[in-house]
Design an enzyme around this catalytic site. Sequence first.
Site, PDB file in Angstrom:
ATOM      1  N   HIS A 133       0.881  -1.190   0.000  1.00  0.00           N
ATOM      2  CA  HIS A 133       0.000   0.000   0.000  1.00  0.00           C
ATOM      3  C   HIS A 133       0.910   1.230   0.000  1.00  0.00           C
ATOM      4  O   HIS A 133       1.733   1.387  -0.901  1.00  0.00           O
ATOM      5  CB  HIS A 133      -0.904  -0.101   1.231  1.00  0.00           C
TER       6      HIS A 133
ATOM      7  N   HIS B  22      -1.793  -2.234  -9.700  1.00  0.00           N
ATOM      8  CA  HIS B  22      -2.781  -1.716  -8.765  1.00  0.00           C
ATOM      9  C   HIS B  22      -3.983  -2.649  -8.762  1.00  0.00           C
ATOM     10  O   HIS B  22      -4.343  -3.184  -9.796  1.00  0.00           O
ATOM     11  CB  HIS B  22      -3.217  -0.305  -9.187  1.00  0.00           C
TER      12      HIS B  22
ATOM     13  N   ASP C   8       2.846   5.619  -6.328  1.00  0.00           N
ATOM     14  CA  ASP C   8       4.092   5.551  -5.560  1.00  0.00           C
ATOM     15  C   ASP C   8       5.342   5.573  -6.426  1.00  0.00           C
ATOM     16  O   ASP C   8       6.447   5.678  -5.896  1.00  0.00           O
ATOM     17  CB  ASP C   8       4.108   4.281  -4.701  1.00  0.00           C
TER      18      ASP C   8
HETATM   19  N1  CMC Z   1       5.297  -6.335 -10.478  1.00  0.00           N
HETATM   20  C1  CMC Z   1       5.227  -7.493 -11.163  1.00  0.00           C
HETATM   21  N2  CMC Z   1       4.082  -8.197 -11.316  1.00  0.00           N
HETATM   22  C2  CMC Z   1       2.971  -7.693 -10.753  1.00  0.00           C
HETATM   23  C3  CMC Z   1       2.976  -6.489 -10.024  1.00  0.00           C
HETATM   24  C4  CMC Z   1       4.203  -5.807  -9.897  1.00  0.00           C
HETATM   25  N3  CMC Z   1       4.275  -4.665  -9.227  1.00  0.00           N
HETATM   26  N4  CMC Z   1       1.737  -6.242  -9.591  1.00  0.00           N
HETATM   27  C5  CMC Z   1       0.977  -7.243 -10.004  1.00  0.00           C
HETATM   28  N5  CMC Z   1       1.721  -8.125 -10.711  1.00  0.00           N
HETATM   29  C6  CMC Z   1       1.257  -9.339 -11.380  1.00  0.00           C
HETATM   30  C7  CMC Z   1       1.140 -10.491 -10.384  1.00  0.00           C
HETATM   31  O1  CMC Z   1       2.333 -11.213 -10.271  1.00  0.00           O
HETATM   32  C8  CMC Z   1       0.011 -11.271 -10.968  1.00  0.00           C
HETATM   33  O2  CMC Z   1       0.517 -12.040 -12.049  1.00  0.00           O
HETATM   34  P1  CMC Z   1      -0.076 -13.514 -12.372  1.00  0.00           P
HETATM   35  O3  CMC Z   1      -1.499 -13.275 -12.706  1.00  0.00           O
HETATM   36  O4  CMC Z   1       0.767 -13.984 -13.507  1.00  0.00           O
HETATM   37  O5  CMC Z   1       0.114 -14.295 -11.102  1.00  0.00           O
HETATM   38  C9  CMC Z   1      -0.908 -10.214 -11.579  1.00  0.00           C
HETATM   39  O6  CMC Z   1      -0.069  -9.093 -11.854  1.00  0.00           O
HETATM   40  C10 CMC Z   1      -2.024  -9.757 -10.656  1.00  0.00           C
HETATM   41  O7  CMC Z   1      -1.453  -9.461  -9.405  1.00  0.00           O
HETATM   42  P2  CMC Z   1      -2.293  -9.427  -8.060  1.00  0.00           P
HETATM   43  O8  CMC Z   1      -1.374  -9.642  -6.900  1.00  0.00           O
HETATM   44  O9  CMC Z   1      -3.490 -10.308  -8.168  1.00  0.00           O
HETATM   45  O10 CMC Z   1      -2.793  -7.975  -8.036  1.00  0.00           O
HETATM   46  P3  CMC Z   1      -3.463  -7.315  -6.791  1.00  0.00           P
HETATM   47  O11 CMC Z   1      -4.580  -6.512  -7.313  1.00  0.00           O
HETATM   48  O12 CMC Z   1      -3.780  -8.259  -5.720  1.00  0.00           O
HETATM   49  O13 CMC Z   1      -2.263  -6.400  -6.232  1.00  0.00           O
HETATM   50  C11 CMC Z   1      -0.806  -4.637  -5.798  1.00  0.00           C
HETATM   51  C12 CMC Z   1      -2.149  -5.039  -6.381  1.00  0.00           C
HETATM   52  C13 CMC Z   1      -0.736  -3.116  -5.707  1.00  0.00           C
HETATM   53  C14 CMC Z   1      -0.707  -5.190  -4.380  1.00  0.00           C
HETATM   54  C15 CMC Z   1       0.315  -5.183  -6.691  1.00  0.00           C
HETATM   55  O14 CMC Z   1       0.202  -4.641  -7.984  1.00  0.00           O
HETATM   56  C16 CMC Z   1       1.711  -4.935  -6.113  1.00  0.00           C
HETATM   57  O15 CMC Z   1       2.165  -5.708  -5.292  1.00  0.00           O
HETATM   58  N6  CMC Z   1       2.396  -3.828  -6.586  1.00  0.00           N
HETATM   59  C17 CMC Z   1       3.698  -3.499  -6.056  1.00  0.00           C
HETATM   60  C18 CMC Z   1       3.544  -2.721  -4.773  1.00  0.00           C
HETATM   61  C19 CMC Z   1       3.053  -1.330  -5.005  1.00  0.00           C
HETATM   62  O16 CMC Z   1       3.552  -0.605  -5.854  1.00  0.00           O
HETATM   63  N7  CMC Z   1       2.069  -0.910  -4.204  1.00  0.00           N
HETATM   64  C20 CMC Z   1       1.500   0.446  -4.258  1.00  0.00           C
HETATM   65  C21 CMC Z   1       0.092   0.410  -4.711  1.00  0.00           C
HETATM   66  S1  CMC Z   1      -0.493   2.022  -5.178  1.00  0.00           S
HETATM   67  C22 CMC Z   1      -0.602   2.847  -3.697  1.00  0.00           C
HETATM   68  C23 CMC Z   1      -1.914   2.638  -3.107  1.00  0.00           C
HETATM   69  O17 CMC Z   1      -2.900   3.130  -3.646  1.00  0.00           O
HETATM   70  O18 CMC Z   1      -1.946   1.954  -2.081  1.00  0.00           O
END
Ligand code: CMC
Length: 452
Positions: free
Chosen positions: A300, A339, A396
């Site tokens: 987050h 995201h 971020d």
């Molecule tokens: N780098 C590489 N792969 C990613 C990333 C990333 N940053 N984010 C998602 N993916 C891939 C993930 O591996 C998955 O691939 P597969 O379907 O092949 O397994 C797919 O995309 C979907 O990922 P998810 O975990 O189901 O996505 P989510 O909606 O649960 O997670 C997230 C969202 C923000 C937690 C994630 O994108 C992440 O971990 N990003 C990096 C951390 C980050 O930058 N966080 C700040 C978010 S913005 C600030 C806020 O509003 O809080």
Amino acid sequence: MIEQNSKNINIHEITRLILAAKEKAMKETESTPEPGLTGLIKWPVTCLVGPGLEGAISCETKVGYVNGAKGWLIYRGYDIFDLCAYSTFEEVSYLLLFGELPSKEALDVFKKKLIDYRSIINTQRFLMSFALEEMNTMAAMRMGVNFMRQEFSYKGARAENKVVIGSDEDSIAMETTPRGEERAIYEFAREEDEKERELEMCYHLIGGVPAIAATISRIRNGKLPIEPDPSLSHSANFLYMMTGIRPTPLEERIMDVCLILHADHGMNASTFAAMVVASTLSDFYFSIGSGIAALNGPLHGGANEQVMNMLKEISSPENVKSWLQDKIDKKARVMGFGHRVYKAYDPRARVLGPLAEYLASFSDAETQKLFQTAKVLEQEVITAFGAKKGIFPNVDFYSGIVYSCLGIQAELFTPIFAVSRVAGWTSRVLEYLKNNRIFRPRAMYVGDFAKE
Ligand code: CMC
């Protein structure tokens, strides 16, 4: 750091960059609301829910709207680009709390409240008695909010003093299908003065949380906290209380845009955490403390600090390709990308990217290299995942570079997120309490029965 003497710095360029980002967004995204994501609903509602409550509708709101497929962010009907271009954080906070932009008179009264509450001397004194330089800054922020609670002379006896006007929610079997009650069954009468008190707590928190962050920053740098300057705007005073130096108009404007951009963002994890706590009829301070705790996580708000570490680790644009390939091979996350909601370019990153570029152009060679590294990483990540997985830079990704250009240390990045988001947290909690129902989803039990 920006070279302060640079003659070419132009504050009006910030507005031009925001409007250019808006134009680009308008060209690249559609302009009609998506059916099914807005409008009144009839409880109990049917929706498709994924793990992590993805897709679940937990309440109705008029505070803000995020459309991830199109990359929209709206506060109370106003587009985020317009608010960044033409508004201030004080106006935006008022808008989020009350639903309308303030008249001149209303804004003056509101600003006066925030200015009064910038002064949190007892909280600063309490904070000074802890080894803040050894503490996680978000832990210190959370502690500061607890001290603010004390400062507000909250008696701590909320539920006990209430008049019960309904039956006990705990007597209802919860692991059942929903019946769609529209509000709490177990309820307390809320007196008119209670509502005024709640508003006062919102002002106190929006006004005081920046002073906590500034105090933490100063103590960690071996300096004493300083008194606020009532003649300064909210953003300028925040910078002043951190650095002890009155900011330039450019620095003030940049901080203001950053605070506007982070103020609200749908039912994100920290907002939800704050609302869950508020829904038990705990108070605003406990609720905002929970928001801060949730925001701390690297998935987050904590990602902004990690982005800077990551860019420093990559260290130059030439290293991006091999660094990224290694991450892809290890199936690791690239911080600042992706995201839960946005599967298009995050509008906040559309603003912060150009701001980072502009500020970096006036900064030292190291910052410029960091920005160039970020730019190449953005292109490479979009090529690798962009269209296929809907992964683009999020808020971020560029915010850390912007803050670095203002001379702010990385451990303050997530506290600044909280300084802004406190406006969204309080607004959403205030709205939810008008028709409160305790949050209580269920888990699917997959364990055993009748064990001996
Ligand atoms: N780098 C590489 N792969 C990613 C990333 C990333 N940053 N984010 C998602 N993916 C891939 C993930 O591996 C998955 O691939 P597969 O379907 O092949 O397994 C797919 O995309 C979907 O990922 P998810 O975990 O189901 O996505 P989510 O909606 O649960 O997670 C997230 C969202 C923000 C937690 C994630 O994108 C992440 O971990 N990003 C990096 C951390 C980050 O930058 N966080 C700040 C978010 S913005 C600030 C806020 O509003 O809080």
